[in-house]
Design a protein around this motif. Structure first.
Motif, PDB file in Angstrom:
ATOM      1  N   TRP B 123      19.203   6.301  10.170  1.00 25.80           N
ATOM      2  CA  TRP B 123      18.363   5.818  11.365  1.00 25.80           C
ATOM      3  C   TRP B 123      19.099   6.749  12.602  1.00 25.80           C
ATOM      4  N   GLY B 464       8.630   0.541   7.737  1.00 25.16           N
ATOM      5  CA  GLY B 464       8.429   2.022   7.360  1.00 25.16           C
ATOM      6  C   GLY B 464       6.979   2.257   7.471  1.00 25.16           C
ATOM      7  N   ILE B 467       8.464   6.360  10.397  1.00 25.21           N
ATOM      8  CA  ILE B 467       9.782   5.916  10.543  1.00 25.21           C
ATOM      9  C   ILE B 467      10.272   6.716  11.844  1.00 25.21           C
ATOM     10  N   SER B 475      10.071  12.439  10.035  1.00 28.19           N
ATOM     11  CA  SER B 475       9.846  11.022  10.718  1.00 28.19           C
ATOM     12  C   SER B 475       8.701  11.255  11.455  1.00 28.19           C
ATOM     13  N   PRO B 498      13.599   3.430   8.629  1.00 26.98           N
ATOM     14  CA  PRO B 498      13.546   4.132   7.539  1.00 26.98           C
ATOM     15  C   PRO B 498      13.782   3.653   6.115  1.00 26.98           C
TER      16      PRO B 498
END
Lengths: 204, 534
Positions: B123, B464, B467, B475, B498
């Motif tokens: 994260w 997710g 993310i 991401s 995630p």
């Protein structure tokens, strides 16, 4: 009257042990819930038993007999019949869920893997009608023109087990899917009747 | 005719508990808001009871397949109308190691511990940054529990693995059922460290107020962008009467749940969709689902009848975290991650009968006898394992199936990764051990159903797909849940995780929502634009 209170535990006395299950429909009326829109008055109750809106006479005979095998009355107490589960299922099929409201019933259609769940183009009401009719034909063929509710209990159990395993030839009707759904509906009706002996959860 | 109402400061898609947190904070900052919720307003108790409040799959279903080689088919059957939802929810803090799952595993076990197809990530925020928001959530929701780590000092009776907290829960744990006490005693005998499961009253959905308008029965069709496709201008939606409206807003916040957050991004062409073949793209990537299993216990002698008659004891129960996350040494075990084991109340589940031992018929006189016999003499240890992310589990738009408005449905390609299956088997074995230590006459392991059925993914919504991260190549949103592509768009929900921690998501969701709202107030409003450098 739409079966309001389908998802509510009926307002019956607590300690609803197996021996004290109150009739579902009466209990549901105690909730006092009224549906929005025009109401249909209840048909007068037949002298000998409940009034069905969805099931035809022969269908009701099958459903009652099958419910009686799924959760029979025995020395422990009443079964699905006394708990009025057939009528509960009748109202379910007569209502929005049975009609397929809230379902995704658009094509294209394909068989699907076990993981992918319901892929019949029939909604639940259609599935019940189709399979019960096909099952009736099958039983008459196999048991010298007798109908399911006329069979001995042991034969009824055998038929249901074959249906459950998908081993009955129903000319294409989806017996296995029907049995799975029927079993779910019977147990759901049974638990909601308080007949399973669990108290209602404290208000959510 | 397209209606164009006046612009609002903030437009929220969805009106759930997450919306409530963000909208509350932004309303305090003086921003006007409008929340658009798909579900219709409850007309009256009868409608709600008859299931009309429930999902309408014509509008909101998905298609499902276990593997890329299969054809995805729609989830066609709605879940049974739920009875009274349990009044409580479990509310966990994030584990520090979970927030840096990839780095932590690499440091402790080396690169070989992470299989090639596993795409777990860190994260982009740490526990220390999130702690104040976990604390705020617990206070706001009146969470009950017992602290395990107060400012670095371990506290007896709490979870020894939790991150350091500044203060205890606002409320003490509820009294435990007899079964939960038995569980705790047996777990302690084995050297595990049981603690009361943290819980809070179920957070309520967003409600309208002076600063937040709420419209129900509305379906947001897409997020609208300016001609340069660099800013969101608002959304187009269909209201309860069927009219189509274009609602302009300065800020758009997606709080529609994991699947609808991702679907809206895809339908609106925001961000690069994940492409399985090339492994590039981020929208739909890293979809993960927690894996659950059980140890069912049957007692010839004990009776748990009090659980059935005293609803006060039907609570969140006790748990052990000794096999969650990286709380234990994984050397030689062949998997990463873990989960928690709990004995607690289940809430109402009308369709499932009580547990019966393996070999019991599923219906009929035999079933009835067994169910009656074991009622009050059985207990279930639930094992909730985390879900790792892998490259072949993802979300995208279905090529064939459409909703009532003609938009492609979301397609889910998912099965439990082998890693998670091995971890789940290990966790179940640990639960079986506790069951034996509870002196159950019979202990029966129930593994997660494989391949994962679509219905599981319908019930357990996963995480997710959009993310959060520090790198826009891997991401969809940055550490503030701000879209890398569209600076005035925030995507708040478990879609940002995630991978899926073992814990129920409500606690982390609440903290993230508070964190995001604070960032919007403190940073974005002062200087609208990208909040994290690339």
């Amino acid at each position: 009257m739409v079966l309001s209170g389908l998802s509510r535990r009926p307002a019956v006395e607590t300690g609803a042990a197996l021996g004290a299950a109150a009739p579902l429909i009466r209990s549901l009326r105690l909730l006092g819930a009224t549906p929005a829109g025009p109401t249909r008055p209840d048909p007068p109750e037949a002298a000998n038993g409940p009034s069905y809106r969805f099931f035809t006479g022969p269908e009701a005979a099958f459903v009652e007999a099958a419910c009686d095998r799924i959760i029979p009355e025995d020395e422990l107490g009443p079964g699905a019949l006394a708990a009025e589960v057939p009528v509960w299922i009748d109202r379910l099929l007569d209502g929005p869920w049975g009609r397929g409201e809230g379902w995704y019933l658009r094509g294209p259609w394909a068989k699907g893997t076990d993981s992918q769940g319901w892929q019949s183009r029939l909604g639940p009401a259609g599935l019940y009608r189709t399979v019960i009719a096909a099952l009736d034909r099958r039983v008459r063929l196999d048991f010298r023109d007798r109908r399911f509710h006329e069979l001995r209990a042991a034969d009824q159990d055998e038929v249901l087990q074959q249906l459950e395993a998908g081993r009955l030839d129903l000319g294409g009707a989806e017996g296995k899917l029907f049995f799975e759904t029927f079993l779910e509906n019977v147990f759901e009706g049974w638990r909601l009747a308080g007949a399973a002996g669990r108290p209602a959860p404290v208000g959510a | 005719m397209l209606l164009r109402p006046k612009p609002v400061d903030v437009l929220y898609v969805g009106a759930g508990a997450t919306t409530s947190i963000v909208a509350g904070a932004l309303a305090d900052a003086g921003l006007s808001g409008l929340a658009l919720e798909r579900r219709p307003a409850a007309a009256d108790a009868a409608d709600e009871a008859a299931g009309r409040q429930y999902e309408d799959l014509g509008r909101s279903t998905l298609t499902f397949r276990n593997a890329p080689g299969e054809t995805a088919l729609p989830l066609r059957k709605p879940r049974s109308p739920a009875p009274d939802l349990p009044g409580e929810t479990r509310i966990w803090r994030s584990l520090p190691a979970d927030l840096r799952m990839r780095s932590h595993i690499l440091e402790r076990y080396g690169a070989a511990a992470i299989p090639a197809d596993m795409s777990i990530q860190d994260w982009p925020i740490g526990y220390d940054e999130l702690e104040p928001f976990h604390d705020w959530c617990e206070q706001r929701f009146g969470a009950s529990g017992r602290a395990g780590n107060l400012l670095g000092r371990l506290q007896p009776g709490g979870n020894p693995f939790e991150g350091p907290r500044r203060r205890d829960f606002p409320k003490p744990p509820a009294p435990q059922s007899y079964g939960a006490e038995l569980f705790a005693r047996a777990a302690a005998e084995l050297g595990r460290r049981p603690f009361p499961v943290p819980a809070a009253p179920r957070p309520s959905a967003a409600t309208g107020g002076p600063k937040l308008a709420l419209k129900t029965g509305c379906e947001v069709l897409k997020i609208n962008l300016d001609p340069d496709r660099r800013r969101a201008t608002g959304v187009t939606y269909v209201d309860a009467t069927g009219r189509e409206l274009v609602q302009r807003a300065e800020i758009v916040v997606l709080t529609a749940g994991v699947l609808d957050n991702v679907r809206l991004l895809l339908l609106s062409d925001i961000g690069r969709p994940y492409d399985l073949r090339t492994g590039t793209g981020v929208i739909g990537r890293n979809y993960a689902v927690r894996i659950s299993s059980e140890a069912r216990l049957f007692f010839d002698d004990e009776s748990f009848a009090d659980e059935l008659t005293d609803p006060r004891l039907d609570g969140p129960g006790m748990a052990v975290d000794d096999f969650n996350s990286d709380n234990f040494n994984h050397a030689g075990l062949g998997f990463v991650g873990g989960g928690y084991i709990r004995l607690g109340g289940s809430g109402a589940q009308p369709v499932e009968p009580g547990p019966t031992p393996a070999g019991t018929p599923k219906w009929g006189a035999g079933w009835k006898r067994a169910a009656a016999h074991w009622r009050g003499r059985s207990a279930v240890l639930q094992c909730h394992g985390g879900g790792t992310a892998r490259r072949s589990n993802f979300l995208d738009l279905d090529p064939t199936y459409r909703d009532v408005w003609g938009r492609p449905l979301l397609r889910m390609t998912f099965d439990f990764p082998e890693n998670d299956q091995r971890m789940s088997a290990f966790l179940t074995d640990r639960a079986v051990e506790i069951g034996r230590a509870m002196r159950a006459s019979r202990v029966q392991a129930e593994a997660a159903q494989l391949p994962c059925p679509a219905a599981t993914c319908q019930a357990v919504r996963g995480a997710g797909g959009a993310i959060m991260g520090d790198d826009p190549r891997t991401s969809a949103v940055n550490r503030y849940l701000q879209s890398w592509d569209i600076p005035n768009l925030f995507v708040v929900g478990a879609s940002a995780f995630p991978q899926a921690p073992a814990y129920d998501p409500e606690g982390a969701l609440g903290a993230l929502a508070g964190w995001c709202a604070a960032a919007i107030r403190g940073v974005y409003l002062r200087s609208p634009g990208p909040m994290a450098s690339l």
